[in-house]
Write an enzyme that holds these catalytic residues in place. Structure first.
Site, PDB file in Angstrom:
ATOM      1  N   CYS A 383      36.140   2.560 -14.462  1.00 47.97           N
ATOM      2  CA  CYS A 383      36.239   3.702 -15.237  1.00 47.97           C
ATOM      3  C   CYS A 383      37.022   4.938 -14.374  1.00 47.97           C
ATOM      4  O   CYS A 383      38.150   4.780 -14.035  1.00 47.97           O
ATOM      5  CB  CYS A 383      35.133   4.171 -16.153  1.00 47.97           C
ATOM      6  SG  CYS A 383      35.557   4.832 -17.563  1.00 47.97           S
ATOM      7  N   HIS A 511      33.822  -0.889 -18.616  1.00 49.08           N
ATOM      8  CA  HIS A 511      32.609  -1.076 -17.664  1.00 49.08           C
ATOM      9  C   HIS A 511      31.972  -2.313 -17.933  1.00 49.08           C
ATOM     10  O   HIS A 511      31.476  -3.026 -18.564  1.00 49.08           O
ATOM     11  CB  HIS A 511      31.517  -0.104 -18.302  1.00 49.08           C
ATOM     12  CG  HIS A 511      31.894   1.334 -18.310  1.00 49.08           C
ATOM     13  ND1 HIS A 511      31.211   2.155 -17.401  1.00 49.08           N
ATOM     14  CD2 HIS A 511      32.526   2.103 -18.925  1.00 49.08           C
ATOM     15  CE1 HIS A 511      31.805   3.622 -17.499  1.00 49.08           C
ATOM     16  NE2 HIS A 511      32.649   3.314 -18.481  1.00 49.08           N
ATOM     17  N   GLU A 513      29.852  -3.716 -15.934  1.00 47.89           N
ATOM     18  CA  GLU A 513      28.477  -3.813 -15.913  1.00 47.89           C
ATOM     19  C   GLU A 513      27.583  -3.847 -16.948  1.00 47.89           C
ATOM     20  O   GLU A 513      26.407  -4.272 -16.600  1.00 47.89           O
ATOM     21  CB  GLU A 513      28.320  -2.557 -14.916  1.00 47.89           C
ATOM     22  CG  GLU A 513      28.123  -1.173 -15.647  1.00 47.89           C
ATOM     23  CD  GLU A 513      29.197  -0.316 -15.810  1.00 47.89           C
ATOM     24  OE1 GLU A 513      30.407  -1.221 -15.492  1.00 47.89           O
ATOM     25  OE2 GLU A 513      29.527   0.745 -15.819  1.00 47.89           O
TER      26      GLU A 513
END
Ligand code: GLN
Length: 539
Positions: A383, A511, A513
């Protein structure tokens, strides 16, 4: 009548005892016995969601597929259970009140005084039952944020009391407490637990199970004492000893038979022993790595590691997939400058530049990216990290004067990162970013396509700014290509950038993650760790 069973998890004595991990571990064990389980978290603060909270206040803001900005515990739920959560899995006091007040304005309660009981408690109960009513789950675990006795938690505790009464036999309460250790006498003390159970009793709730967090083993004698004082069965006093990793906790809870006690209480069948083979294999690899790499995580909130929870967990998953221990070096972006970068980064095998908002620490991130780009050190930018890579390239390779993101400098001469068209007219802050899952097409033959081994992916987002397509041609001619694109009605959005002539230099606007789980480590992290291992083998 609904046959869905409800488990409530409350906390006593102090906060931060790990209710989220206990809830996720119990859910994992029930899932491993063949039950369909969902976990939700009720947060007693007045913000509508944690999206507007500084990470220093509340750790990471976790984003779900449907674009809800939620508590970081939902990340644990997804990582443990490997199932997606949604807005319904996280409710705050702000949201509860907002719904009730909106209904009041619509005239839903005409003539009535709107009160905490029954209107707020009814709305809390409605939110608790929402997941159960989908028909997708057999058991719902509801974690009540905060500590019993807090003013903020009262309406939730009252709603739980009412629901237990209304659904007699289909509910169970687990109360998580702390047994402090007094070093001078060498004893674990039970008094705070007794008092916290008494507080619950005052509110009309008798906990069924006590999970006792402790630094030392809780022996039978102590369990008997707690059972006697707190009106629970001795087998329902569960030891929760500090563990070296959160991934140990499901197995520790299995040893303590938390799942069996819960199923007995809910009069549910044991089905079969929990199938934890895959989990155990994961733990085995986690504890016996063959290799080790050092990865720098550059961010501005690193004093509070919870701000990057999903990233550090994703690195653990990816390490296990590579049988490699990932040692994270936490690097404060504000402490990086051109003079110390070499010293701080030269011994790292890879560098990850974290997401973030605002100007603070941005130049340190950009300088770090210049160093890893020039020195062939594997790089993953997430990001804001990706946006910094774009800024760095535009300044140092394309030599664009005063290149920046308009987030940092609204008057930048070369706004290589600019506000998205869809964001231009938005002034309100809460829940207005580009949020949640969007599709992305990967360009054939690129690193990104190789990493995912797919041509189309979907990832979660949380941002307002984007690569400025006016500059794309210049970037591509100089070797930084857009390898992932979201085709939106307002034009193409660059979702992934990568360098052609670098072993691993990837920036993602999304993202990754948020999607890495124990069962499904995320390919971007897996390949990033692999690149770090390759780097280690050549330096
Ligand atoms: N601040 C940047 C944006 O809004 C990046 C956000 C992030 O890193 N999550 O686009």
């Amino acid at each position: 009548m609904s046959s869905v069973k409800y488990i409530f998890v409350t906390g006593g004595v102090t906060s931060s005892l790990g209710k989220g991990i206990i809830s996720a571990s119990l859910a994992k064990l029930l899932q491993a016995r063949g039950y369909k389980v969902a976990i939700q978290k009720l947060d007693p603060y007045i913000n509508i969601d944690p999206g507007t909270l500084n990470p220093y206040e509340h750790g990471e803001c976790y984003v779900t597929n449907d674009g809800a900005e939620t508590d970081l515990d939902l990340g644990h739920y997804e990582r443990f259970l490997n199932t997606a959560t949604s807005q319904a899995n996280n409710v705050t006091t702000g949201r509860i009140y907002q719904t009730v007040i909106n209904k009041e304005r619509e005239g839903a309660y005409l003539g009535k005084t709107v009160q905490v009981i029954p209107h707020i408690t009814d709305e809390i109960k409605r939110c608790i039952k929402l997941l159960g009513e989908t028909g997708d789950y057999e058991i719902i675990i509801t974690e009540i944020g905060g500590t019993v006795g807090d003013i903020e938690s009262l309406p939730y505790i009252e709603a739980v009391r009412q629901q237990i009464w209304e659904m007699a036999g289909n509910c169970c309460v687990i109360h998580l407490t702390l047994l402090p250790y007094l070093a001078t006498t060498g004893e674990l003390k039970t008094k705070p637990t007794q008092h916290s159970v008494k507080t619950l009793l005052e509110y009309g709730i008798q906990p069924d199970i006590l999970v006792c967090r402790s630094e030392h083993p809780v022996n039978q004698e102590l369990k008997r004492k707690i059972a006697l004082f707190c009106n629970v069965n001795i087998n329902a006093v569960i030891e929760s000893i500090d563990a070296p990793t959160i991934y140990d906790v499901p197995l520790l809870m299995m040893k303590e038979q938390l799942d069996k006690v819960v199923l007995n209480k809910l009069r549910l069948n044991m089905r079969h022993e929990p199938d934890m083979e895959q989990w155990k294999a994961f733990l085995g690899k986690l504890k016996n790595p063959v290799n080790e790499v050092k990865i720098g995580l550059i961010g501005k909130y690193i004093e509070l590691k919870d701000a990057y929870k999903s990233i550090s967990e994703s690195l653990i998953h990816a390490g296990v997939a590579n049988e490699c221990n990932v040692k994270v070096e936490w690097i404060h972006s504000e402490k990086l400058d051109k003079d110390n970068i070499k010293d701080k980064l030269k011994n790292l095998h890879a560098v990850l530049v974290a997401p973030g908002f605002g100007n603070r620490g941005i130049e340190g991130k950009i300088d770090a990216i210049e160093f890893v780009r020039k020195n062939n050190i594997p790089f993953l930018g997430i990001c804001l990290g990706m946006q910094c890579a774009v800024i760095e390239f535009s300044r140092n390779v394309l030599k664009l004067e005063n290149a920046n993101s308009t987030e940092m400098d609204p008057d930048a001469k070369n706004p290589v990162i600019d506000i998205m068209a869809s964001q231009k007219d938005i002034t309100r802050k809460g829940g207005t970013m580009r949020l949640g899952e969007y599709p992305c097409v990967l360009l054939k033959g690129t690193k990104a396509a190789g990493i995912y081994n797919k041509s189309k992916i979907a990832e979660r987002h949380r941002h307002r700014f984007e690569f400025n397509n006016k500059y794309l041609k210049k970037f591509e001619e100089a070797g930084m290509i857009a390898s992932g694109i979201n085709q939106s009605p307002l034009g193409d959005l660059v979702e992934i950038i990568e360098l052609k002539n670098h072993p691993f230099f990837v920036g993602v606007q999304f993202h990754p993650e948020y999607k890495s789980t124990v069962e499904n480590p995320h390919p971007l992290f897996v390949k990033f760790v692999k690149a770090a291992m390759e780097r280690k083998s050549v330096v």
